[in-house]
Design a protein around this motif. Sequence first.
Motif, PDB file in Angstrom:
ATOM      1  N   PRO A  32       0.801  -1.228   0.000  1.00 40.21           N
ATOM      2  CA  PRO A  32       0.000   0.000   0.000  1.00 40.21           C
ATOM      3  C   PRO A  32       0.836   1.282   0.000  1.00 40.21           C
ATOM      4  O   PRO A  32       0.402   2.306  -0.517  1.00 40.21           O
ATOM      5  N   ASP A  33       2.046   1.213   0.550  1.00 43.00           N
ATOM      6  CA  ASP A  33       2.913   2.393   0.627  1.00 43.00           C
ATOM      7  C   ASP A  33       3.995   2.403  -0.452  1.00 43.00           C
ATOM      8  O   ASP A  33       4.987   3.113  -0.343  1.00 43.00           O
ATOM      9  N   ALA A  34       3.804   1.631  -1.512  1.00 41.84           N
ATOM     10  CA  ALA A  34       4.819   1.512  -2.563  1.00 41.84           C
ATOM     11  C   ALA A  34       5.115   2.852  -3.228  1.00 41.84           C
ATOM     12  O   ALA A  34       4.234   3.700  -3.373  1.00 41.84           O
ATOM     13  N   LEU A  35       6.351   2.990  -3.644  1.00 43.03           N
ATOM     14  CA  LEU A  35       6.812   4.178  -4.367  1.00 43.03           C
ATOM     15  C   LEU A  35       7.050   3.785  -5.818  1.00 43.03           C
ATOM     16  O   LEU A  35       7.719   2.789  -6.092  1.00 43.03           O
ATOM     17  N   LEU A  36       6.517   4.565  -6.750  1.00 43.64           N
ATOM     18  CA  LEU A  36       6.733   4.351  -8.172  1.00 43.64           C
ATOM     19  C   LEU A  36       7.445   5.575  -8.723  1.00 43.64           C
ATOM     20  O   LEU A  36       7.052   6.708  -8.438  1.00 43.64           O
ATOM     21  N   LYS A  47       5.138   8.688  -8.164  1.00 43.24           N
ATOM     22  CA  LYS A  47       3.706   8.392  -8.199  1.00 43.24           C
ATOM     23  C   LYS A  47       3.373   7.375  -7.126  1.00 43.24           C
ATOM     24  O   LYS A  47       4.213   6.565  -6.748  1.00 43.24           O
ATOM     25  N   THR A  48       2.123   7.400  -6.717  1.00 47.81           N
ATOM     26  CA  THR A  48       1.598   6.292  -5.925  1.00 47.81           C
ATOM     27  C   THR A  48       1.012   5.265  -6.889  1.00 47.81           C
ATOM     28  O   THR A  48       0.819   5.556  -8.082  1.00 47.81           O
ATOM     29  N   VAL A  49       0.711   4.109  -6.378  1.00 51.86           N
ATOM     30  CA  VAL A  49       0.060   3.087  -7.206  1.00 51.86           C
ATOM     31  C   VAL A  49      -1.276   3.624  -7.717  1.00 51.86           C
ATOM     32  O   VAL A  49      -1.613   3.457  -8.892  1.00 51.86           O
ATOM     33  N   GLU A  50      -2.022   4.307  -6.846  1.00 59.12           N
ATOM     34  CA  GLU A  50      -3.325   4.842  -7.248  1.00 59.12           C
ATOM     35  C   GLU A  50      -3.189   5.890  -8.354  1.00 59.12           C
ATOM     36  O   GLU A  50      -4.009   5.936  -9.273  1.00 59.12           O
ATOM     37  N   GLU A  51      -2.176   6.732  -8.277  1.00 55.75           N
ATOM     38  CA  GLU A  51      -1.958   7.732  -9.325  1.00 55.75           C
ATOM     39  C   GLU A  51      -1.611   7.063 -10.654  1.00 55.75           C
ATOM     40  O   GLU A  51      -2.072   7.493 -11.712  1.00 55.75           O
TER      41      GLU A  51
END
Length: 129
Positions: A32-36, A47-51
């Motif tokens: 859930p806190d992953a960094l892209l 970006k976040t995963v949601e973005e």
Amino acid sequence: MLDEFLARFYQTISFGPGEPFPAGDFRALFRPDALLLERAESGYISKTVEEHILEFETAVQDYPQLFIKGFAERQTSLEWTQQNGVYLVHSGYEKHYVRGGEPMTERGVNHFTILIDRGIPHIACAVWE
């Protein structure tokens, strides 16, 4: 385990003509806190995963001509190291879509930090170029 996880990643990010981006399956691959981080001309875009999901869904909706043959990404090379349940992965890929009516193939590298938590792998960080 790593080969199966990466195969699932590339199967998940790929979809056929007229299909929506598989957001739920994609989301499940990440913490859930992953960094892209996406490489751009000016450096890296965080970006976040949601973005990232919203960006992909918007592209599919607003530019359907890019996806008339779907979107396919496949792994072409793999290098990795592992220590204490942390995998550092360099996964070469090629992606296929349509631009200006012509089939396009682009190549790049996904750099992943994959953490194993209670036997389940999740991407903690993804950097792609």
